[in-house]
Design an enzyme around this catalytic site. Sequence first.
Site, PDB file in Angstrom:
ATOM      1  CG  HIS A  69    -109.514 -43.310  72.650  1.00  0.00           C
ATOM      2  ND1 HIS A  69    -110.177 -44.302  73.323  1.00  0.00           N
ATOM      3  CD2 HIS A  69    -108.497 -42.920  73.455  1.00  0.00           C
ATOM      4  CE1 HIS A  69    -109.604 -44.489  74.506  1.00  0.00           C
ATOM      5  NE2 HIS A  69    -108.585 -43.662  74.608  1.00  0.00           N
ATOM      6  CD  GLU A  72     -92.673 -23.828  54.615  1.00  0.00           C
ATOM      7  OE1 GLU A  72     -93.840 -23.509  54.418  1.00  0.00           O
ATOM      8  OE2 GLU A  72     -91.860 -23.074  55.197  1.00  0.00           O
ATOM      9  CE  LYS A 121     -97.423 -18.110  48.993  1.00  0.00           C
ATOM     10  NZ  LYS A 121     -96.182 -17.516  49.446  1.00  0.00           N
TER      11      LYS A 121
HETATM   12  O1  PA5 Z   1     -91.336 -20.545  56.475  1.00  0.00           O
HETATM   13  C1  PA5 Z   1     -91.699 -19.798  55.597  1.00  0.00           C
HETATM   14  O2  PA5 Z   1     -90.891 -19.178  54.893  1.00  0.00           O
HETATM   15  C2  PA5 Z   1     -93.161 -19.565  55.310  1.00  0.00           C
HETATM   16  O3  PA5 Z   1     -93.975 -20.382  56.086  1.00  0.00           O
HETATM   17  C3  PA5 Z   1     -93.534 -18.124  55.606  1.00  0.00           C
HETATM   18  O4  PA5 Z   1     -93.216 -17.833  56.937  1.00  0.00           O
HETATM   19  C4  PA5 Z   1     -95.000 -17.843  55.347  1.00  0.00           C
HETATM   20  O5  PA5 Z   1     -95.334 -18.192  54.034  1.00  0.00           O
HETATM   21  C5  PA5 Z   1     -95.348 -16.396  55.601  1.00  0.00           C
HETATM   22  O6  PA5 Z   1     -94.581 -15.562  54.799  1.00  0.00           O
HETATM   23  P1  PA5 Z   1     -94.436 -14.010  55.120  1.00  0.00           P
HETATM   24  O7  PA5 Z   1     -93.810 -13.872  56.457  1.00  0.00           O
HETATM   25  O8  PA5 Z   1     -93.576 -13.482  54.014  1.00  0.00           O
HETATM   26  O9  PA5 Z   1     -95.830 -13.427  55.084  1.00  0.00           O
END
Ligand code: PA5
Length: 449
Positions: A308, A287, A422
């Site tokens: 494996h 990310e 989303k």
């Molecule tokens: O690293 C990030 O920002 C995302 O992975 C969020 O943690 C994830 O989408 C969950 O979001 P939230 O904590 O707002 O529910």
Amino acid sequence: MKSIEVNVSSVYQTVSTDTIKALDAEAEKCLEIVDKGTGAGNDFLGWVNLPSATPQALLDDIEATAAKLQKSCEYVVCIGIGGSYLGAKAVIEALSDSFAAYKLSAGNPKVIFAGQNIGEDYMFELMDLLRDKKFGIIVISKSGTTTEPAIAFRLLKDMLEKQVGKEQAAERIVAITDEKRGALRQLATEEGYKTFVIADNVGGRFSVLSPVGLLPIAVAGYSIKALMKGAADMEAVTAKPGEQNPAQLYAQTRNALYRAGKKTEILANYCPKLHYFAEWWKQLYGESEGKDGKGIFPASVDLTTDLHSMGQWIQDGERTIFETVLTLEKQDHEVIVPTDNANLDGLNFLAGKRIDQVNKMAELGTRIAHIDGGVPNIVITLPALSEEYIGQLIYFFEKACGISGYMLGVNPFNQPGVEAYKKNMFALLEKPGYEKETEAMKKRLSGNA
Ligand code: PA5
């Protein structure tokens, strides 16, 4: 107290010491950008000083909340996804008995995770398990509106309230969310839940050393103070520029490899307890770096298991990969290979040796084979699986990620690409406000777009 170590000598066939050294100044500049907060995304640097700046009073409060849940619950369901899930899962798995889930012993409540998927059977089977059991909920969402955890929380909150009544349920629900904003904050205030704050300047994937990770880890019975101590030691070590800084060395070496055409990094472990650590690492790097058409693809393998299945590819596939081996120096227990009189499997040459000795030779043999096959290795040595060393490792990877992202030329602290699925999902589910997108999606799916 030892420290985790980074050894990059097995990459020199691909990128020389001189090539890596040539990046010293650039890496040091990027380290400074992280530490001084002068780069893109600098409003998300709260994680940099979490280990040293978290007040003891907050750690005490987290421990007291955990103790209350431990006392009143057989199961604590930790609801969250992505950064609100993977850190706690990684640490708990790394520190737990591999068969804790199957043991009937009393002790700390079992920590179960939910809201990290939308699997209907998963939810059904979880609710089936919790029927007539004493359970509590830690619901974690910074935004408070993420679909996956919101659905799980809706179901489990309703179930708990029906089981013990609204007032008792409120005693067993803890919410971790934004200080002021969001649906979860509003609900927590209305219902009187105990809450902890996810600071505005700490992004999800950098939040494991905040209440997001610390509360579930404490509920599972592990020392969050030792975890934070290890992280604070690493915070101090990685604040100094130079080759003694393991985060700088790792960031600079992986960028040298990327620039030499190594586009995929495989994090390999030889300890099954580190499987989820690799999942956490994949989110952190994926990310943070995968954007603007750039980024090393973070992959992982559990070895020797995956030799494996993926061994052939790693040894012999397209030569665009490098491997980072997470090696664990010390096991907690000893198991010796026994002698067998019949020796039908021909393994008596191993009799009297520790299983770990066999594993270590498998590891070394594999590393050498991969180097010979054109897969450079970075080796990260973890002295043991303890809270302090895991704390060191977490902070090490976080700091290296910040430096590495800036070296790559991206903002390591945003994630604009996560919104795309989303938008489509809400259009398909006809969420109010998405009417135009729904119509466009319908046309597209009917072949008219
Ligand atoms: O690293 C990030 O920002 C995302 O992975 C969020 O943690 C994830 O989408 C969950 O979001 P939230 O904590 O707002 O529910």
